[in-house]
Enzyme design. Structure first.
Site, PDB file in Angstrom:
ATOM      1  N   GLY A  18     -17.009 -37.974 -32.557  1.00  0.00           N
ATOM      2  CA  GLY A  18     -16.425 -38.672 -31.403  1.00  0.00           C
ATOM      3  C   GLY A  18     -17.522 -39.329 -30.590  1.00  0.00           C
ATOM      4  N   ARG A  21     -17.171 -43.192 -28.029  1.00  0.00           N
ATOM      5  CA  ARG A  21     -16.557 -43.410 -26.698  1.00  0.00           C
ATOM      6  C   ARG A  21     -16.890 -42.222 -25.808  1.00  0.00           C
ATOM      7  NH1 ARG A  21     -11.231 -43.184 -25.959  1.00  0.00           N
ATOM      8  NH2 ARG A  21     -10.531 -42.352 -27.956  1.00  0.00           N
ATOM      9  N   VAL A  70     -12.281 -35.357 -38.262  1.00  0.00           N
ATOM     10  CA  VAL A  70     -12.850 -33.994 -38.347  1.00  0.00           C
ATOM     11  C   VAL A  70     -11.838 -32.958 -38.840  1.00  0.00           C
ATOM     12  CG1 VAL A  70     -14.688 -34.278 -36.635  1.00  0.00           C
ATOM     13  CG2 VAL A  70     -12.420 -33.541 -35.871  1.00  0.00           C
ATOM     14  N   TYR A 161      -4.952 -26.894 -25.359  1.00  0.00           N
ATOM     15  CA  TYR A 161      -6.320 -27.338 -25.079  1.00  0.00           C
ATOM     16  C   TYR A 161      -7.206 -26.132 -24.716  1.00  0.00           C
ATOM     17  CZ  TYR A 161     -10.052 -30.286 -23.105  1.00  0.00           C
ATOM     18  OH  TYR A 161     -11.253 -30.899 -22.839  1.00  0.00           O
ATOM     19  N   ALA A 163      -6.788 -22.974 -25.455  1.00  0.00           N
ATOM     20  CA  ALA A 163      -7.002 -22.116 -26.634  1.00  0.00           C
ATOM     21  C   ALA A 163      -8.063 -22.735 -27.550  1.00  0.00           C
ATOM     22  CB  ALA A 163      -5.689 -21.921 -27.385  1.00  0.00           C
TER      23      ALA A 163
HETATM   24  P1  NDP Z   1     -12.582 -39.593 -25.196  1.00  0.00           P
HETATM   25  O1  NDP Z   1     -11.089 -39.596 -25.348  1.00  0.00           O
HETATM   26  O2  NDP Z   1     -13.203 -40.562 -24.250  1.00  0.00           O
HETATM   27  O3  NDP Z   1     -13.282 -39.752 -26.644  1.00  0.00           O
HETATM   28  C1  NDP Z   1     -12.903 -38.923 -27.698  1.00  0.00           C
HETATM   29  C2  NDP Z   1     -13.694 -39.228 -28.944  1.00  0.00           C
HETATM   30  O4  NDP Z   1     -13.289 -38.266 -29.966  1.00  0.00           O
HETATM   31  C3  NDP Z   1     -13.418 -40.590 -29.540  1.00  0.00           C
HETATM   32  O5  NDP Z   1     -14.599 -41.115 -30.108  1.00  0.00           O
HETATM   33  C4  NDP Z   1     -12.382 -40.306 -30.630  1.00  0.00           C
HETATM   34  O6  NDP Z   1     -12.350 -41.242 -31.685  1.00  0.00           O
HETATM   35  C5  NDP Z   1     -12.904 -38.972 -31.136  1.00  0.00           C
HETATM   36  N1  NDP Z   1     -11.886 -38.227 -31.891  1.00  0.00           N
HETATM   37  C6  NDP Z   1     -10.654 -37.839 -31.490  1.00  0.00           C
HETATM   38  N2  NDP Z   1      -9.996 -37.225 -32.507  1.00  0.00           N
HETATM   39  C7  NDP Z   1     -10.856 -37.192 -33.564  1.00  0.00           C
HETATM   40  C8  NDP Z   1     -10.769 -36.732 -34.911  1.00  0.00           C
HETATM   41  N3  NDP Z   1      -9.670 -36.142 -35.390  1.00  0.00           N
HETATM   42  N4  NDP Z   1     -11.832 -36.919 -35.734  1.00  0.00           N
HETATM   43  C9  NDP Z   1     -12.959 -37.518 -35.278  1.00  0.00           C
HETATM   44  N5  NDP Z   1     -13.106 -37.980 -34.021  1.00  0.00           N
HETATM   45  C10 NDP Z   1     -12.060 -37.838 -33.180  1.00  0.00           C
HETATM   46  O7  NDP Z   1     -12.930 -38.084 -24.777  1.00  0.00           O
HETATM   47  P2  NDP Z   1     -14.123 -37.502 -23.844  1.00  0.00           P
HETATM   48  O8  NDP Z   1     -15.351 -38.241 -24.105  1.00  0.00           O
HETATM   49  O9  NDP Z   1     -13.635 -37.351 -22.464  1.00  0.00           O
HETATM   50  O10 NDP Z   1     -14.217 -36.020 -24.422  1.00  0.00           O
HETATM   51  C11 NDP Z   1     -15.202 -35.642 -25.379  1.00  0.00           C
HETATM   52  C12 NDP Z   1     -15.187 -34.122 -25.494  1.00  0.00           C
HETATM   53  O11 NDP Z   1     -15.483 -33.546 -24.220  1.00  0.00           O
HETATM   54  C13 NDP Z   1     -13.848 -33.538 -25.921  1.00  0.00           C
HETATM   55  O12 NDP Z   1     -14.040 -32.487 -26.822  1.00  0.00           O
HETATM   56  C14 NDP Z   1     -13.245 -33.038 -24.622  1.00  0.00           C
HETATM   57  O13 NDP Z   1     -12.351 -31.985 -24.832  1.00  0.00           O
HETATM   58  C15 NDP Z   1     -14.503 -32.569 -23.912  1.00  0.00           C
HETATM   59  N6  NDP Z   1     -14.344 -32.500 -22.468  1.00  0.00           N
HETATM   60  C16 NDP Z   1     -14.025 -33.615 -21.735  1.00  0.00           C
HETATM   61  C17 NDP Z   1     -13.871 -33.520 -20.363  1.00  0.00           C
HETATM   62  C18 NDP Z   1     -13.506 -34.687 -19.512  1.00  0.00           C
HETATM   63  O14 NDP Z   1     -13.228 -34.464 -18.313  1.00  0.00           O
HETATM   64  N7  NDP Z   1     -13.525 -35.917 -20.009  1.00  0.00           N
HETATM   65  C19 NDP Z   1     -14.032 -32.227 -19.678  1.00  0.00           C
HETATM   66  C20 NDP Z   1     -14.381 -31.134 -20.541  1.00  0.00           C
HETATM   67  C21 NDP Z   1     -14.535 -31.284 -21.884  1.00  0.00           C
HETATM   68  P3  NDP Z   1     -11.493 -42.632 -31.545  1.00  0.00           P
HETATM   69  O15 NDP Z   1     -12.311 -43.493 -30.628  1.00  0.00           O
HETATM   70  O16 NDP Z   1     -11.383 -43.143 -32.921  1.00  0.00           O
HETATM   71  O17 NDP Z   1     -10.175 -42.253 -30.919  1.00  0.00           O
END
Ligand code: NDP
Length: 251
Positions: A18, A21, A70, A161, A163
């Site tokens: 991921g 973005r 993933v 989420y 869990a």
């Molecule tokens: P975004 O929604 O901005 O970005 C998510 C990224 O994960 C994208 O690149 C997306 O790909 C990728 N992704 C989603 N599903 C899959 C998959 N099945 N296989 C591969 N890649 C995947 O999320 P954030 O940057 O906000 O979050 C990143 C991490 O941080 C997450 O794990 C989130 O739970 C954690 N987090 C975020 C917080 C927040 O406040 N933002 C707080 C605490 C934790 P694509 O662009 O193709 O969709």
């Protein structure tokens, strides 16, 4: 005499899932600036991935962008074999990809439960499994999971989420002990509210409510998360494993 600054991750290779973005993108850029080769993966948003690659063209072939779900072990095996052709070794895995599908438990569908668990938890397991197989040969490796403070807070509407995020911490406890003797560490960062598209669906009133709860009275930035991730992924963090670091403005 010209002083050449030493980059912390020169000649190291990092996978950021991921990584195209949001937080993952910030982490990928921070590693690139410190000299690493970065493989930033994503699920399906080709436009965002291509835009990211184009934006960062100064890094040339040090930044590779790859679509790899993933949840799909065959795709992960293919990803690792493709990376092997490009770079001699992989030193670091950042399990960052993640989704949210919030709903009160009484109304939460099995499909939304499964989507979140398979992406956030099973995805981290599968990526870690295949990374560790490589790291063990090299007797060195760093895994950092981007968990969440949501895993311990248990906010209403986040059973799936919470869990998945608590599960990432649990996996790291087990895995860190399994690989400790091989020079491999496994840690978590637990961000609070970070301004990315993941929170774009939050109504403005709810954002304000959440912000009131944060002692620092603001959401965090991707760079603030990246700074902690780079530390845990560094050689200096060699005696830290199975640990979780909160980046939450004091929540
Ligand atoms: P975004 O929604 O901005 O970005 C998510 C990224 O994960 C994208 O690149 C997306 O790909 C990728 N992704 C989603 N599903 C899959 C998959 N099945 N296989 C591969 N890649 C995947 O999320 P954030 O940057 O906000 O979050 C990143 C991490 O941080 C997450 O794990 C989130 O739970 C954690 N987090 C975020 C917080 C927040 O406040 N933002 C707080 C605490 C934790 P694509 O662009 O193709 O969709």
């Amino acid at each position: 005499m010209e002083h050449k600054s030493i980059k912390k991750f020169e000649n190291q290779t990092v996978i950021v899932t991921g990584g195209t973005r949001g937080i993952g993108k910030g982490i990928a850029i921070s590693f690139l600036r410190e000299g690493a080769n970065v493989i930033a993966t994503y699920a399906g948003n080709d436009a965002a991935a291509l835009a990211f690659k184009a934006e960062q063209e100064l890094f040339g072939e040090k930044l590779i962008v790859k679509k790899c779900d993933v949840r799909d072990e065959d795709a992960i095996v293919k990803l690792f074999s493709e990376i092997e052709v490009l770079f001699p070794k992989i030193e670091i895995l950042i399990n960052n990809s993640g989704i949210r599908k919030d709903q009160l438990t009484a109304s939460l569908s099995l499909a939304d439960w499964n989507d979140v668990i398979s992406t956030n938890l099973t995805g981290s397991f599968l990526m870690s499994k295949h990374a560790v197989l490589q790291f063990m040969k090299n007797r060195y490796g760093r895994i950092v999971n981007i968990s969440s403070i949501g895993g311990s807070l248990g906010l209403p509407g986040q059973a799936n989420y919470a869990a998945s995020k608590a599960g990432q911490v649990a996996i790291s406890k087990t895995l860190s002990k399994e690989v400790a003797k091989r020079g491999i560490t496994v840690n978590n960062v637990c961000p609070g509210f970070i301004d990315t598209e993941l929170l774009a669906d939050l109504p403005i009133e709810q954002r304000k409510e959440y912000m009131k709860d944060v002692p620092m009275k603001r959401f965090g930035t991707v760079d603030e998360v990246a700074a902690a991730v780079l530390f845990l992924a560094s050689q200096e963090a060699s005696y830290i494993t199975g640990a979780s670091l909160e980046i939450s403005g004091g929540l």
